[in-house]
Design a protein around this motif. Structure first.
Motif, PDB file in Angstrom:
ATOM      1  N   LEU A 193      31.582  -2.540  -0.045  1.00 40.91           N
ATOM      2  CA  LEU A 193      32.868  -2.121   0.513  1.00 40.91           C
ATOM      3  C   LEU A 193      33.396  -3.105   1.547  1.00 40.91           C
ATOM      4  O   LEU A 193      34.490  -2.909   2.072  1.00 40.91           O
ATOM      5  CB  LEU A 193      32.736  -0.732   1.161  1.00 40.91           C
ATOM      6  CG  LEU A 193      32.357   0.421   0.226  1.00 40.91           C
ATOM      7  CD1 LEU A 193      32.086   1.685   1.037  1.00 40.91           C
ATOM      8  CD2 LEU A 193      33.454   0.663  -0.795  1.00 40.91           C
ATOM      9  N   LYS A 194      32.631  -4.144   1.840  1.00 44.36           N
ATOM     10  CA  LYS A 194      33.103  -5.138   2.807  1.00 44.36           C
ATOM     11  C   LYS A 194      34.363  -5.800   2.268  1.00 44.36           C
ATOM     12  O   LYS A 194      34.405  -6.297   1.140  1.00 44.36           O
ATOM     13  CB  LYS A 194      32.029  -6.188   3.062  1.00 44.36           C
ATOM     14  CG  LYS A 194      32.444  -7.211   4.115  1.00 44.36           C
ATOM     15  CD  LYS A 194      31.343  -8.223   4.385  1.00 44.36           C
ATOM     16  CE  LYS A 194      31.813  -9.256   5.395  1.00 44.36           C
ATOM     17  NZ  LYS A 194      30.766 -10.275   5.692  1.00 44.36           N
ATOM     18  N   GLY A 195      35.401  -5.789   3.080  1.00 43.79           N
ATOM     19  CA  GLY A 195      36.688  -6.317   2.645  1.00 43.79           C
ATOM     20  C   GLY A 195      37.529  -5.299   1.922  1.00 43.79           C
ATOM     21  O   GLY A 195      38.684  -5.573   1.562  1.00 43.79           O
ATOM     22  N   HIS A 196      36.977  -4.109   1.681  1.00 42.18           N
ATOM     23  CA  HIS A 196      37.704  -3.031   1.008  1.00 42.18           C
ATOM     24  C   HIS A 196      37.663  -1.771   1.873  1.00 42.18           C
ATOM     25  O   HIS A 196      37.484  -0.669   1.370  1.00 42.18           O
ATOM     26  CB  HIS A 196      37.092  -2.748  -0.365  1.00 42.18           C
ATOM     27  CG  HIS A 196      37.073  -3.928  -1.280  1.00 42.18           C
ATOM     28  ND1 HIS A 196      38.185  -4.357  -1.986  1.00 42.18           N
ATOM     29  CD2 HIS A 196      36.082  -4.804  -1.576  1.00 42.18           C
ATOM     30  CE1 HIS A 196      37.866  -5.421  -2.700  1.00 42.18           C
ATOM     31  NE2 HIS A 196      36.598  -5.723  -2.457  1.00 42.18           N
ATOM     32  N   GLY A 197      37.824  -1.970   3.151  1.00 42.91           N
ATOM     33  CA  GLY A 197      37.806  -0.855   4.095  1.00 42.91           C
ATOM     34  C   GLY A 197      36.787  -1.009   5.202  1.00 42.91           C
ATOM     35  O   GLY A 197      36.900  -0.374   6.244  1.00 42.91           O
ATOM     36  N   LEU A 198      35.789  -1.845   4.970  1.00 46.06           N
ATOM     37  CA  LEU A 198      34.794  -2.132   6.003  1.00 46.06           C
ATOM     38  C   LEU A 198      34.860  -3.601   6.392  1.00 46.06           C
ATOM     39  O   LEU A 198      34.948  -4.468   5.521  1.00 46.06           O
ATOM     40  CB  LEU A 198      33.382  -1.810   5.506  1.00 46.06           C
ATOM     41  CG  LEU A 198      32.942  -0.339   5.434  1.00 46.06           C
ATOM     42  CD1 LEU A 198      31.496  -0.264   4.981  1.00 46.06           C
ATOM     43  CD2 LEU A 198      33.131   0.370   6.762  1.00 46.06           C
ATOM     44  N   ASP A 254      37.471   5.296  10.474  1.00 48.14           N
ATOM     45  CA  ASP A 254      38.376   5.778   9.439  1.00 48.14           C
ATOM     46  C   ASP A 254      37.765   6.994   8.727  1.00 48.14           C
ATOM     47  O   ASP A 254      36.661   6.891   8.170  1.00 48.14           O
ATOM     48  CB  ASP A 254      38.640   4.668   8.420  1.00 48.14           C
ATOM     49  CG  ASP A 254      39.591   5.109   7.330  1.00 48.14           C
ATOM     50  OD1 ASP A 254      39.113   5.482   6.241  1.00 48.14           O
ATOM     51  OD2 ASP A 254      40.819   5.107   7.571  1.00 48.14           O
ATOM     52  N   PRO A 255      38.448   8.150   8.725  1.00 51.68           N
ATOM     53  CA  PRO A 255      37.878   9.370   8.135  1.00 51.68           C
ATOM     54  C   PRO A 255      37.538   9.213   6.648  1.00 51.68           C
ATOM     55  O   PRO A 255      36.488   9.693   6.193  1.00 51.68           O
ATOM     56  CB  PRO A 255      38.978  10.414   8.340  1.00 51.68           C
ATOM     57  CG  PRO A 255      39.789   9.899   9.483  1.00 51.68           C
ATOM     58  CD  PRO A 255      39.758   8.410   9.353  1.00 51.68           C
ATOM     59  N   ASP A 256      38.417   8.561   5.889  1.00 51.39           N
ATOM     60  CA  ASP A 256      38.165   8.394   4.455  1.00 51.39           C
ATOM     61  C   ASP A 256      36.944   7.513   4.210  1.00 51.39           C
ATOM     62  O   ASP A 256      36.133   7.783   3.314  1.00 51.39           O
ATOM     63  CB  ASP A 256      39.393   7.795   3.765  1.00 51.39           C
ATOM     64  CG  ASP A 256      40.572   8.757   3.756  1.00 51.39           C
ATOM     65  OD1 ASP A 256      40.333   9.979   3.824  1.00 51.39           O
ATOM     66  OD2 ASP A 256      41.734   8.286   3.685  1.00 51.39           O
ATOM     67  N   MET A 257      36.813   6.453   4.983  1.00 50.39           N
ATOM     68  CA  MET A 257      35.681   5.559   4.807  1.00 50.39           C
ATOM     69  C   MET A 257      34.375   6.257   5.227  1.00 50.39           C
ATOM     70  O   MET A 257      33.333   6.073   4.590  1.00 50.39           O
ATOM     71  CB  MET A 257      35.889   4.272   5.618  1.00 50.39           C
ATOM     72  CG  MET A 257      34.840   3.199   5.367  1.00 50.39           C
ATOM     73  SD  MET A 257      34.628   2.793   3.605  1.00 50.39           S
ATOM     74  CE  MET A 257      36.282   2.204   3.195  1.00 50.39           C
ATOM     75  N   ARG A 258      34.460   7.076   6.271  1.00 53.48           N
ATOM     76  CA  ARG A 258      33.278   7.841   6.669  1.00 53.48           C
ATOM     77  C   ARG A 258      32.860   8.809   5.556  1.00 53.48           C
ATOM     78  O   ARG A 258      31.670   8.982   5.297  1.00 53.48           O
ATOM     79  CB  ARG A 258      33.551   8.614   7.956  1.00 53.48           C
ATOM     80  CG  ARG A 258      33.533   7.733   9.202  1.00 53.48           C
ATOM     81  CD  ARG A 258      33.509   8.574  10.468  1.00 53.48           C
ATOM     82  NE  ARG A 258      33.359   7.738  11.650  1.00 53.48           N
ATOM     83  CZ  ARG A 258      33.140   8.207  12.869  1.00 53.48           C
ATOM     84  NH1 ARG A 258      33.039   9.513  13.070  1.00 53.48           N
ATOM     85  NH2 ARG A 258      33.013   7.390  13.893  1.00 53.48           N
ATOM     86  N   ASP A 259      33.849   9.437   4.919  1.00 57.33           N
ATOM     87  CA  ASP A 259      33.536  10.341   3.817  1.00 57.33           C
ATOM     88  C   ASP A 259      32.842   9.584   2.686  1.00 57.33           C
ATOM     89  O   ASP A 259      31.890  10.089   2.073  1.00 57.33           O
ATOM     90  CB  ASP A 259      34.817  10.995   3.289  1.00 57.33           C
ATOM     91  CG  ASP A 259      35.369  12.051   4.251  1.00 57.33           C
ATOM     92  OD1 ASP A 259      34.614  12.489   5.136  1.00 57.33           O
ATOM     93  OD2 ASP A 259      36.558  12.413   4.103  1.00 57.33           O
ATOM     94  N   THR A 260      33.309   8.366   2.415  1.00 50.37           N
ATOM     95  CA  THR A 260      32.716   7.554   1.359  1.00 50.37           C
ATOM     96  C   THR A 260      31.270   7.206   1.686  1.00 50.37           C
ATOM     97  O   THR A 260      30.377   7.302   0.835  1.00 50.37           O
ATOM     98  CB  THR A 260      33.527   6.256   1.152  1.00 50.37           C
ATOM     99  OG1 THR A 260      34.862   6.585   0.785  1.00 50.37           O
ATOM    100  CG2 THR A 260      32.919   5.380   0.070  1.00 50.37           C
ATOM    101  N   LEU A 261      31.029   6.804   2.934  1.00 51.61           N
ATOM    102  CA  LEU A 261      29.668   6.453   3.338  1.00 51.61           C
ATOM    103  C   LEU A 261      28.753   7.679   3.354  1.00 51.61           C
ATOM    104  O   LEU A 261      27.604   7.619   2.933  1.00 51.61           O
ATOM    105  CB  LEU A 261      29.690   5.795   4.722  1.00 51.61           C
ATOM    106  CG  LEU A 261      30.364   4.416   4.802  1.00 51.61           C
ATOM    107  CD1 LEU A 261      30.456   3.951   6.263  1.00 51.61           C
ATOM    108  CD2 LEU A 261      29.594   3.385   3.974  1.00 51.61           C
ATOM    109  N   ASN A 262      29.287   8.802   3.848  1.00 56.57           N
ATOM    110  CA  ASN A 262      28.478  10.016   3.865  1.00 56.57           C
ATOM    111  C   ASN A 262      28.120  10.472   2.458  1.00 56.57           C
ATOM    112  O   ASN A 262      27.032  10.987   2.218  1.00 56.57           O
ATOM    113  CB  ASN A 262      29.215  11.137   4.623  1.00 56.57           C
ATOM    114  CG  ASN A 262      29.100  10.999   6.135  1.00 56.57           C
ATOM    115  OD1 ASN A 262      28.031  10.678   6.650  1.00 56.57           O
ATOM    116  ND2 ASN A 262      30.188  11.238   6.848  1.00 56.57           N
ATOM    117  N   ALA A 263      29.059  10.263   1.515  1.00 54.30           N
ATOM    118  CA  ALA A 263      28.792  10.630   0.127  1.00 54.30           C
ATOM    119  C   ALA A 263      27.645   9.779  -0.438  1.00 54.30           C
ATOM    120  O   ALA A 263      26.791  10.271  -1.198  1.00 54.30           O
ATOM    121  CB  ALA A 263      30.052  10.455  -0.714  1.00 54.30           C
TER     122      ALA A 263
END
Length: 273
Positions: A215-220, A257-266
């Motif tokens: 995800l580096k460069g795509h939100g991180l 970022d809430p969406d990125m946190r959701d992605t990582l938590n998933a």
């Protein structure tokens, strides 16, 4: 006013206990060859991939003192070289870490060198060519570096910008080594060894990191570092639930970022849910 000088014991900078370091390729042999000719070295790689640990390990292996400087944008040339100080006994010259290293024959490690101002980094130039000297203009002294002295710098190329980069006149004074996150098998071994978790848990942590690094460069801005994996493993080894440990060390520090946190938590829940 009297002028006094500080005398430094090199032994205080010796690393007595072997730092844990897992070789990735030929970096140990390459560094030993570079040190044999006292080549200044530049180590590049992402945050938390083992650059500082490698320098510590090499200082220990070579039996040389190590003086580390965490560079920042407020650091001045005097912070590196030294300055006159006033105390009750008069005026005292206080060597900076670079000067101390040059005097005692230490390895001087300037961590995240690009954070320092370019007018500050210029002071290292005379130490990185045939002169191997350091002029103390304020003191009127020219130091010839100890035969064992070596300069090592590091930075993260991922954070480079036009405002934060080394000049070519600086870069071309160094040999360079590229570091990256270790290959999966080696990283699993590192996480298990450093944190105390079992291999199965370490494998899961590394798998989560691999997903996040994509995800580096795509939100991180940066992927999950090996250092953060070790932190997570240490918490799990202390009885913290894997979900809570991963959230604390591998999600919250990386992004707001809430969406990125959701992605990582998933991703965490995929392995520890």
């Amino acid at each position: 006013m009297s002028i006094t000088e500080n005398i430094v014991d090199a032994n205080q900078y010796i690393i007595n206990d072997e730092p844990y370091y897992e070789p990735v390729d030929q970096e140990i042999a390459l560094y030993e060859s570079a040190y044999a000719v006292r080549m200044p070295m530049m180590i590049k790689g992402p945050t938390g991939c083992g650059k500082s640990r490698f320098v510590e390990y090499m200082a220990w292996k070579l039996g040389k003192p190590l003086i580390t400087v965490a560079c920042n944008e407020d650091m001045t040339a005097s912070d590196l070289v030294g300055r006159f100080l006033l105390d009750k006994d008069g005026t005292k010259w206080q060597d900076g870490p670079l000067t101390t290293a040059a005097r005692i024959g230490a390895i001087c490690y300037l961590d995240e060198i690009v954070e320092a101002r370019q007018d500050t980094t210029v002071v290292i130039h005379p130490l990185t060519d045939h002169r191997r000297s350091l002029p103390l203009d304020k003191k009127g002294e020219l130091i010839q570096a100890h035969p064992d002295f070596q300069l090592v710098i590091s930075y993260n190329p991922g954070y480079q910008s036009l405002m934060k980069d080394l000049k070519q006149s600086t870069k071309q004074r160094f040999g360079g080594m590229d570091f990256d996150y270790p290959k999966e098998k080696i990283e699993v071994s590192i996480v298990a060894k450093e944190s105390g978790v079992d291999v199965e848990t370490a494998e899961k942590l590394v798998q989560i990191a691999h997903r996040a690094r994509n995800l580096k460069g795509h939100g991180l801005d940066e992927g999950i570092s090996t250092r953060l994996l070790v932190y997570s493993g240490q918490l799990i080894a202390k009885g913290v639930s894997p979900l809570a440990a991963c959230s604390m060390t591998m999600v919250t520090p990386l992004t707001d970022d809430p969406d990125m946190r959701d992605t990582l938590n998933a991703a965490v829940e995929t392995f520890f849910g």
